[in-house]
Design an enzyme around this catalytic site. Structure first.
Site: not given
Ligand code: HEM
Length: 304
Positions: A145, A217
């Protein structure tokens, strides 16, 4: 793009990574507690301490009590959000948020106790939760993450309100406690899990456009509007123990709209109506928006 040299400094620790140990407090400020008393207590609570950073953010109601003449334009209370497919994100907005982090749990705990003792009998702690990171910054699902976070100076452009706007140098912040259902997630094969996130599990590589599911996601949260990537700066950590565990999500942004649009896309409040596949395995239990003022603004406020 580089950060303007005029950009006001953020509160200490905003860009200090990884922050392997973290602690979060969300607090209610009772109406009966006068502003002056709170300010005095905050000066004590926020004193620099070895090995840990202590940052503070304010909900809209608290900020209006602190400094009504200088309110960032987009700041609102977190609204309860309802999406397609029955998903919801609750609002548990309170008044003050403390983000305490460092590398050593002992140092972080010293800082937590400093805050708690300074504010004892004044603020009511509504959420009190510790977070941790493992070496590769993997969420409890096993996926890395934070990979697509900006690096270096770009982080300031993404995370801080720009010069010329009210609150310049400060940040809009979203916090949400997401409780995972790991038993259900772990029933999926690794390739099914990868489709939930849109990245490979072991090597953390983004899927190609052809492979990427619409409801993955990263597909829901990687948003571009008129050629401008709606980046946010995430500093979430896993939390929890045997019974209750998941991710305490923390993100900073130069504009609240950036965060909000990602939540709406996760909920499926979009033309395609698709919700984020992640929401089948994790549930938002809290939600709050905060304004984390720039260091100088905070100091002036507490000194006034
Ligand atoms: C259960 C809750 C969440 C989990 C386990 C989670 C996990 C992850 C993981 C594993 C990634 C891919 C690796 C990276 O960080 O680039 C990711 C990307 C991302 N997440 Fe989450 N996330 C969660 C909630 C959220 C929420 C609530 C938001 C927005 C308000 C969010 C926004 C993003 C964004 C902007 C990316 C990068 C997308 C990209 O540019 O490729 N995430 N998240």
């Amino acid at each position: 793009m580089t950060v303007s040299p005029l950009m006001a400094k953020a509160q200490a620790g905003l860009f200090e990574e990884p922050g392997n140990s973290a602690h979060y407090l969300e607090c209610h400020w009772p109406k009966a507690l006068p502003l002056e008393k709170l300010k005095e207590a905050l000066v004590e609570a926020l004193k620099p301490i070895a090995g840990a950073y202590i940052a503070v953010g304010f909900g809209i109601d608290a900020w209006l009590r602190m400094q009504p003449d200088y309110t960032p334009e987009e700041l609102v209370s977190f609204p309860q959000l309802v999406g397609t497919n029955g998903y919801e994100m609750p609002s548990t907005q309170t008044d003050l948020w403390f983000w305490i982090h460092g590398e050593d749990r002992g140092d972080v705990m010293d800082a937590v106790l400093q805050v708690q003792q300074a504010l004892k009998g004044m603020l009511v702690i509504k959420l009190d939760i510790s977070g941790f990171k493992n070496r590769e910054a993997r969420d409890l699902t096993g996926f890395v993450d934070g990979t697509e976070n900006d690096k270096g100076d770009e982080r300031g452009v993404t995370a801080q309100i720009p010069e010329g706007e009210l609150g310049a140098g400060g940040s809009y912040v979203l916090t949400q406690k997401w409780k995972h259902d790991l038993a259900a997630f772990n029933e999926l094969s690794v390739s099914e899990q990868e489709k939930v996130f849109g990245r490979t599990k072991q090597d953390d590589i983004e899927m190609s456009e052809e492979e990427m599911p619409e409801d993955a996601h990263v597909n829901r949260t990687d948003v571009d509007i008129d050629g401008v990537s709606q980046k946010i700066y995430r500093r979430s950590t896993p939390y929890g123990g045997a019974k209750d565990h998941g991710l305490y999500f923390v993100a900073f942004a130069c504009s609240l709209a950036r965060i909000h649009i990602q939540l709406e896309r996760m909920l499926g409040n979009t033309e395609d109506g698709l919700s984020d596949a992640l929401m089948n395995f994790s549930e938002a239990e809290t939600g709050a928006y905060w304004f984390m003022p720039a260091q100088q603004d905070l100091e002036e406020l507490l000194a006034s």
